[in-house]
Design a protein around this motif. Sequence first.
Motif, mmCIF file in Angstrom:
data_model
loop_
_atom_site.group_PDB
_atom_site.id
_atom_site.type_symbol
_atom_site.label_atom_id
_atom_site.label_comp_id
_atom_site.label_asym_id
_atom_site.label_seq_id
_atom_site.Cartn_x
_atom_site.Cartn_y
_atom_site.Cartn_z
ATOM 1 N N HIS A 279 -1.888 7.270 5.621
ATOM 2 C CA HIS A 279 -3.422 6.518 6.635
ATOM 3 C C HIS A 279 -3.848 7.721 7.497
ATOM 4 O O HIS A 279 -3.360 7.577 8.634
ATOM 5 C CB HIS A 279 -3.783 5.369 6.430
ATOM 6 C CG HIS A 279 -3.024 4.314 5.795
ATOM 7 N ND1 HIS A 279 -2.905 3.782 4.912
ATOM 8 C CD2 HIS A 279 -1.260 3.547 5.832
ATOM 9 C CE1 HIS A 279 -1.696 2.651 4.150
ATOM 10 N NE2 HIS A 279 -1.445 2.749 5.034
ATOM 11 N N ASP B 155 3.798 4.361 7.847
ATOM 12 C CA ASP B 155 3.423 3.538 9.341
ATOM 13 C C ASP B 155 3.569 4.088 10.935
ATOM 14 O O ASP B 155 2.475 3.405 11.617
ATOM 15 C CB ASP B 155 2.431 2.502 8.994
ATOM 16 C CG ASP B 155 1.589 1.967 7.629
ATOM 17 O OD1 ASP B 155 0.840 3.004 7.700
ATOM 18 O OD2 ASP B 155 1.759 0.939 6.982
ATOM 19 N N ASP C 145 0.985 -1.292 -0.492
ATOM 20 C CA ASP C 145 0.312 -0.024 0.292
ATOM 21 C C ASP C 145 0.702 1.482 0.170
ATOM 22 O O ASP C 145 0.511 2.273 -0.455
ATOM 23 C CB ASP C 145 -1.213 -0.308 1.418
ATOM 24 C CG ASP C 145 -0.270 -0.186 2.272
ATOM 25 O OD1 ASP C 145 0.430 -0.992 2.798
ATOM 26 O OD2 ASP C 145 -1.220 -0.236 3.773
ATOM 27 N N HIS C 146 1.989 1.045 0.063
ATOM 28 C CA HIS C 146 3.185 2.475 0.177
ATOM 29 C C HIS C 146 4.155 2.031 -1.035
ATOM 30 O O HIS C 146 3.914 3.365 -1.487
ATOM 31 C CB HIS C 146 3.953 1.961 1.277
ATOM 32 C CG HIS C 146 3.095 1.903 2.465
ATOM 33 N ND1 HIS C 146 3.103 3.361 3.540
ATOM 34 C CD2 HIS C 146 2.201 1.647 3.491
ATOM 35 C CE1 HIS C 146 2.661 3.163 4.719
ATOM 36 N NE2 HIS C 146 1.935 1.980 3.820
HETATM 37 ZN ZN LIG Z 1 0.640 1.303 5.581
#
Ligand SMILES: [Zn+2]
Length: 299
Positions: free
Chosen positions: A211, A167, A68-69
């Motif tokens: 996020h 994160d 997701d990164h």
């Molecule tokens: Zn993430």
Amino acid sequence: MPPIHLLDLSFQETAEAIAAFVVETDEGPVLVETGPHSTWPHLEGALHKLGYRPEDVRQVLLTHIHLDHAGAAWAFAKKGAVIHVHPVGAPHLAHPDKLLHSARRIYQDQMDTLWGQMEPIAESQLHTPADGEEIEIGGVVFRALYTPGHATHHIAWQVGADVFTGDVGGVRIPGGVVMPPCPPPDIHIEHWLESIARIKQAGAERLWLTHFGPVDEPVPHLDALAARLLDWANWMRPWFESGTPPEEVTPRFQQYVQEQLRSEGITDPQVLQRYELANPAWMSVWGLMRYWKKKLARG
Ligand SMILES: [Zn+2]
């Protein structure tokens, strides 16, 4: 301060779940995070709005290699960009088979919709900064802060008083509170707490969370993250010690987290859905159980 732009990648057609960032420099845009390859059209659209094409991005900074990164980094490398990534993460981008294989085992037929494609990046296009290394691009200095805990190969990128926390700075959906994303296999509570302290010591005045988005008061945010991380780890410990299967723990943990959010006054179903997209409960159960397994085996 260089101009910083937040790009909403509309992950799973959902706003405010996954971000990437553009930092303007005299040598053009520097991209921090790429998001997954599945959100490429949104990323391309967001770059376009800023007046850029993907090939204008010559430098990409990654906080870590989770899909997701970093899932679209290869597509920038293909267009000639240099990818800056932690040395422990770099081999997985050069040879993504193992990364893809373990992701496919977890996500199965969801893999392509969630994350999209991933191709190898030539080693000559991977730069692996040392801890504390400063990379100057077009008059802007990016400092690599090794910040393990969420992933062993995590870097927070400092630009003056701004820090891109990936994160390690937690997940906070706008309208919500901070939560620690705890996926397997690297969760390490003690290291994570040290990394939180390190970001504080770096004198951050603003955090940028992947996020999702800016945090203007880093200290209370980071204190709340540290407290929640310990709380979650301690909640998980007896479930691990009693040998309860993760799939039985997940609904209980989900309920526990929902209660925490509700007690903070967060009830908006859209916000709750974004939390689950950015930080699924089942992943944190697996990640925290693995942490306890390793820790208690070490004695
Ligand atoms: Zn993430």
